[in-house]
Design a protein around this motif. Structure first.
Motif, PDB file in Angstrom:
ATOM      1  N   ILE A   1      40.229  43.057  42.378  1.00 41.11           N
ATOM      2  CA  ILE A   1      39.283  43.085  41.262  1.00 41.11           C
ATOM      3  C   ILE A   1      39.064  41.661  40.795  1.00 41.11           C
ATOM      4  O   ILE A   1      40.014  40.892  40.608  1.00 41.11           O
ATOM      5  CB  ILE A   1      39.798  44.001  40.127  1.00 41.11           C
ATOM      6  N   SER A   2      37.807  41.288  40.649  1.00 37.05           N
ATOM      7  CA  SER A   2      37.483  39.939  40.221  1.00 37.05           C
ATOM      8  C   SER A   2      37.696  39.801  38.722  1.00 37.05           C
ATOM      9  O   SER A   2      37.859  40.787  38.004  1.00 37.05           O
ATOM     10  CB  SER A   2      36.038  39.612  40.565  1.00 37.05           C
ATOM     11  N   SER A   3      37.651  38.577  38.243  1.00 39.09           N
ATOM     12  CA  SER A   3      37.774  38.357  36.807  1.00 39.09           C
ATOM     13  C   SER A   3      36.625  39.032  36.058  1.00 39.09           C
ATOM     14  O   SER A   3      36.770  39.407  34.893  1.00 39.09           O
ATOM     15  CB  SER A   3      37.802  36.854  36.503  1.00 39.09           C
ATOM     16  N   GLY A   4      35.512  39.242  36.744  1.00 39.40           N
ATOM     17  CA  GLY A   4      34.370  39.903  36.120  1.00 39.40           C
ATOM     18  C   GLY A   4      34.367  41.409  36.262  1.00 39.40           C
ATOM     19  O   GLY A   4      33.487  42.081  35.710  1.00 39.40           O
ATOM     20  N   GLY A   5      35.338  41.959  37.014  1.00 38.30           N
ATOM     21  CA  GLY A   5      35.451  43.407  37.135  1.00 38.30           C
ATOM     22  C   GLY A   5      34.900  44.006  38.419  1.00 38.30           C
ATOM     23  O   GLY A   5      34.980  45.223  38.608  1.00 38.30           O
TER      24      GLY A   5
END
Length: 122
Positions: free
Chosen positions: A51-55
């Motif tokens: 999962i990226s920092s942006g979701g």
């Protein structure tokens, strides 16, 4: 001091579900991309969810549709919901973190790791 602590592992019958948690401390959680990895005895560590920092999320074909990664930035906690578990899902499961926006499933790309939690499916 950066620390990731996994919990929620255990033993479950095939077809069952488990929810893993990874509590983070010492990092600005919302600025990190996270991943779940597993390693079975005699096998290489492999990524099962990112999962990226942006979701944004990413999964390999082996768990797509069965595993769901999510995070709660307010609680500094990462989750892995695992459904329809199979015996081949048996492994030690680890969470990992990397600063910035990434969607990575390669263990070598992460530089912060937890100690792991065991999942056994019979």
């Amino acid at each position: 001091h950066v620390q990731l602590v996994e919990s929620g592992g255990g033993s479950v019958q095939a077809g069952g579900s488990l929810r893993l948690s990874c509590a983070a401390s010492g990092i600005t959680f919302g600025s990190y991309s996270m991943g779940w990895f597993r390693q079975a005895p005699g096998k290489q560590r492999e990524g099962v969810a990112a999962i990226s920092s942006g979701g944004s999320t990413s999964y390999p074909d082996s768990v797509q549709g069965r595993f769901t990664i999510s995070k709660d930035n307010a609680k500094n906690t990462l989750y892995l919901q695992m459904n329809s578990l199979k015996p081949e899902d048996t492994a030690m499961y680890y969470c990992a973190a990397k600063f910035g926006w990434f969607l990575l499933l390669r263990p070598g790309d992460y530089n912060v790791w937890g100690q792991g939690t065991q999942v056994t499916v019979s």
